[in-house]
Design a protein around this motif. Structure first.
Motif, short mmCIF file in Angstrom:
data_model
loop_
_atom_site.label_atom_id
_atom_site.label_comp_id
_atom_site.label_asym_id
_atom_site.label_seq_id
_atom_site.Cartn_x
_atom_site.Cartn_y
_atom_site.Cartn_z
N ALA A 109 9.05 -5.43 26.17
CA ALA A 109 10.47 -4.63 26.34
C ALA A 109 10.51 -3.66 27.51
CB ALA A 109 10.63 -3.94 25.12
N GLY A 110 9.09 -3.59 27.92
CA GLY A 110 9.07 -2.75 28.49
C GLY A 110 8.25 -1.06 28.69
N ALA A 111 8.09 -1.47 27.79
CA ALA A 111 6.96 0.04 27.11
C ALA A 111 5.50 0.23 27.41
CB ALA A 111 6.52 0.33 25.73
N SER A 115 1.20 -5.84 20.54
CA SER A 115 1.21 -5.16 22.07
C SER A 115 2.44 -6.44 23.21
CB SER A 115 0.29 -5.44 22.40
OG SER A 115 -1.21 -4.92 21.42
N ALA A 116 2.22 -7.69 22.95
CA ALA A 116 3.04 -7.91 23.84
C ALA A 116 4.65 -8.66 24.14
CB ALA A 116 2.63 -10.02 23.94
N LEU A 117 5.46 -7.94 23.00
CA LEU A 117 7.07 -7.73 22.93
C LEU A 117 7.22 -6.50 23.25
CD1 LEU A 117 7.23 -8.92 19.30
CD2 LEU A 117 8.64 -9.48 21.73
N LYS A 126 9.88 -4.41 16.18
CA LYS A 126 10.67 -5.20 15.40
C LYS A 126 11.91 -4.37 16.67
CE LYS A 126 9.03 -6.00 10.87
NZ LYS A 126 9.34 -5.63 9.76
N ILE A 127 11.30 -2.95 17.12
CA ILE A 127 12.45 -1.30 17.76
C ILE A 127 11.69 -1.79 19.20
CG2 ILE A 127 13.74 -1.04 15.47
CD1 ILE A 127 11.28 1.30 15.89
N ALA A 128 11.08 -2.64 19.42
CA ALA A 128 10.65 -2.73 21.03
C ALA A 128 11.66 -2.50 21.69
CB ALA A 128 10.52 -4.13 21.59
N ALA A 129 13.26 -2.41 22.50
CA ALA A 129 13.84 -2.33 23.13
C ALA A 129 14.05 -0.69 23.06
CB ALA A 129 15.41 -2.86 23.14
N GLU A 130 14.13 0.05 21.55
CA GLU A 130 14.02 1.56 21.14
C GLU A 130 13.18 2.29 22.06
OE1 GLU A 130 16.94 -0.49 18.45
OE2 GLU A 130 14.44 -1.24 19.12
N ALA A 186 13.54 2.71 25.76
CA ALA A 186 14.70 3.18 26.54
C ALA A 186 13.55 4.47 25.86
CB ALA A 186 15.89 3.22 25.19
N HIS A 187 13.69 4.84 24.96
CA HIS A 187 13.07 6.57 24.58
C HIS A 187 12.15 6.57 25.62
CE1 HIS A 187 12.52 9.86 22.44
NE2 HIS A 187 11.52 9.99 22.25
N GLY A 188 11.80 5.82 26.11
CA GLY A 188 10.31 6.12 27.27
C GLY A 188 8.93 6.52 26.41
#
Length: 685
Positions: A151-153, A145-147, A112-116, A119-121
């Motif tokens: 997002a780059g996590a 896991s896929a989402l 739900k907050i994959a972008a955040e 971004a935090h790393g």
């Protein structure tokens, strides 16, 4: 590292602070503020140590020293968490104090907050598909896991289970199924990404010159669900080796690639459908390539080779080129419809108090709107036995389809069988190592008394039936009345027994009382295979993916049990754990293939064989003309963890393989897109 925790684990104990998620934030802010002050105090002390006016040495506080190490980045935070709101809170607090969260553990709402998170790393350790075992896991989806990866996590899979850790490679294959991760990305979730999370990627996680020789050797592609591990090495030393190694002709191929788009099948007003160009796996015969299947009136009306020569008339035509058609799978031991959330007692309707409750009927309490139902059928499990549990005589089960407005519409057979949980031989653990013999003696006596009372109950039912036949006016006893057909051997009794001694005692009971029994669970059934064959006692084996029953058993005893029963000629089928992840039934069968069961037998073990054992093989379990049109359309082998289910039919009605989980996936994938495009804000700002 240091373990942090959020959510239910922190706040579920009344009468202490923190007891709300609001207070959890306050605890963190207060603690880090105190640690900041403590760190400044020591910095000032050290700075003044060489001056003309040194300061008194501050009092040491080990708790605050650890927190100061966290502030400096020397001690990494690994945080137990579930819900998106609490994860956002943690990230905001971390940003406020200049801290980087090393990893989020469980993180089931991370999607739900994959972008955040990206971004935090922070890296994420998550389950492949666990959900609904408690309230804060109710929005968990297998696409997590896929989402997060999209997002780059950094994502790695975890187990939290003695059993699940034994086959994380199978869990990784699910990342391809749910969300379309690549083969490389899926493998990295159980190799390189975990090494990176621990800061050990220079030593482990990949096969490169100079790295530790930590290696696993498989007999096929590790993401193929028919593969198994043959040897492991740790720093070059062999720690495990199978005594009999052989390549598997079934496990050589890589996992199924993500499917092409498939358009949903629209309901036909006449209930008529024609599937063309499809690869049919009828189960009762050889695979039929490029076949046509016609569905009418809720049943399979025709199966032919090639395209239909006559016009389809009013039927809806579905081009299934390149796809596979299977009979709907049948799980012969679940509580689907009788439970919703593992930790929420209020949602449990499968276990009653008291040892003997024969007149309870599972069909009475089935919830057709349970979210577990569409999640289960979306993976091709279309029919289940839902049963009461938790008592010696728990009640009567029902065979149901996983679709319908009301329970009566779902029911195929009600009641199906009497559910009996044979008194276990192993005593409860007292936690006191000084009194094991006392505990075992008490448990043995208690068990003997329960078995005696069980025999007595069946005797009472026979006496009651005889008295009623001679005197119809005799008072009606619902409990004994319910037992009569089972006591007479007219209907089957499903006896759940796992260990060898329990199975032996169950067989003795059946002999003594002349009962018609089916064994369920029966992980030790392989030890009695010849006896079961001689008696022609059917066995519902499962779950296959479980730990051995005894410490001295081979590590793979549960995995090989189906193959041993099949080799001995025992009638058997395979069931799942029976809870929120009943959808994983096909992978129980796939594990049996890894350890010797032929693939065609494994497919029958979750389709035709349960239908035969349950007495509905004339209706279900195979693709034959005249049978119910319970069908599953896939992009590959239905037993493979990477295979996607594209369409379903239950009694000839098309159903999309959608659920709460697929809806959440689509919704939050759109949210991730909006954040990336700058149309939605980050929740940490």
């Amino acid at each position: 590292g240091v373990k942090f925790a959020l959510g239910e684990n922190v706040k579920r104990t009344d009468g202490r602070f923190p007891n709300t998620r609001l207070s959890v934030e306050a605890v963190l802010v207060r603690a880090f503020s105190e640690a900041q002050a403590y760190r400044r105090l020591w910095e000032e002390y050290r700075a003044a140590a060489s001056s003309l006016h040194p300061l008194p040495e501050p009092r040491r506080d080990l708790r605050l020293e650890a927190l100061a190490d966290v502030l400096r980045g020397d001690l990494k935070i690994h945080c137990h968490c579930y819900r998106a709101d609490e994860i956002l809170m943690l990230l905001r607090v971390a940003d406020q104090f200049g801290i980087k969260i090393q990893s989020l553990q469980h993180v089931l709402e991370g999607y739900k907050i994959a972008a955040e998170i990206a971004a935090h790393g922070a890296s994420c350790s998550t389950f492949s598909d666990w959900w609904a075992y408690k309230i804060e896991a109710y929005d968990a989806i297998p696409f997590n896991s896929a989402l997060l990866t999209e997002a780059g996590a950094l994502v790695c899979l975890k187990s939290d289970s003695n059993e699940l850790m034994r086959h994380l490679y199978q869990e990784a294959a699910k990342c391809i199924k749910y969300g379309g991760m690549t083969e490389l990305q899926a493998l990295q979730t159980i190799t390189l990404n975990g090494a990176k999370q621990l800061g050990l990627e220079k030593r482990i996680g990949t096969i490169e010159v100079g790295k530790d020789a930590d290696l696993a050797i498989f007999n096929g592609h590790p993401l193929n669900s028919y593969a198994r591990c043959e040897m492991t090495l740790i720093e070059g030393e062999v720690y495990f080796e199978r005594s009999e190694r052989a390549p598997s002709r079934w496990a050589a191929s890589p996992p199924t690639a993500p499917s092409r788009g498939f358009q949903a099948i629209s309901p036909n007003p006449h209930g008529a459908y024609v599937l063309t160009n499809v690869c049919v796996h009828p189960v009762v015969g050889p695979t039929r390539n490029n076949a046509t299947v016609r569905i009418e009136g809720g049943k399979i009306a025709a199966i032919s080779e090639g395209n239909p020569t006559s016009p389809p008339g009013s039927a809806t035509v579905v081009d299934a080129a390149g796809l596979h058609l299977y009979p709907g799978m049948i799980d012969a031991g679940t509580v689907i419809g009788l439970t919703e959330l593992g930790s929420a007692r209020e949602t449990h309707d499968y276990a009653e108090g008291g040892d003997f409750q024969p007149d309870l009927r599972a069909s009475v309490a089935i919830n057709p709107d349970s979210e577990l139902i569409p999640v289960t059928r979306a993976n091709g499990v279309l029919t289940v036995v839902t049963r009461p549990t938790g008592a010696i005589v728990a009640g009567q089960s029902a065979l149901i389809n996983l679709a319908g407005w009301v329970p009566r519409e779902m029911v195929i057979i009600d009641p199906l069988a009497l559910s009996v949980e044979f008194p276990a031989l192993v005593p409860l653990r007292t936690g006191d190592p000084t009194t094991p013999s006392i505990g075992r003696a008490i448990a043995r006596k208690q068990r003997e008394e329960k078995v005696r009372r069980l025999k007595e109950l069946f005797g009472q039912a026979r006496a009651y039936a005889a008295a009623r036949s001679q005197s119809p006016d005799r008072p009606f006893n619902p409990r004994l009345e319910a037992l009569v057909p089972y006591a007479r051997g007219e209907k089957p009794i499903v006896i759940q027994a796992f260990r060898q001694a329990e199975i032996e005692d169950a067989l003795k009971l059946a002999d003594e009382l002349k009962l018609k029994i089916i064994l369920s669970g029966a992980i030790d059934a392989w030890k009695l295979a010849d006896e079961l064959k001689k008696r022609d006692v059917p066995v519902i084996v499962g779950p296959v993916m479980t730990m051995p029953q005894e410490d001295h058993d081979p590590y793979d005893a549960p995995f090989t049990c189906p193959a041993r029963l099949q080799a001995a000629g025992v009638r058997f089928c395979i069931r799942s754990h029976g809870g929120s992840n009943t959808r994983n039934l096909p992978y129980e069968a796939a594990m049996a293939v890894s350890y010797g069961l032929p693939p065609d037998e494994a497919l029958k073990a979750v389709t035709l064989y349960p239908a035969q054992i349950l007495g509905v093989a004339d209706q279900l379990g195979s693709i034959e003309v005249g049978k119910r049109a319970n069908l599953v359309l896939t992009n590959g082998d239905i037993l493979q963890a990477s295979t996607q289910v594209l369409a379903l039919f239950i009694d000839g009605k098309p159903l999309e393989p959608t659920s709460k989980q697929t809806r959440l996936y689509e919704r939050y994938r759109e949210r991730l897109k909006e954040v990336k495009e700058g149309r939605a804000p980050l929740g940490t700002k």
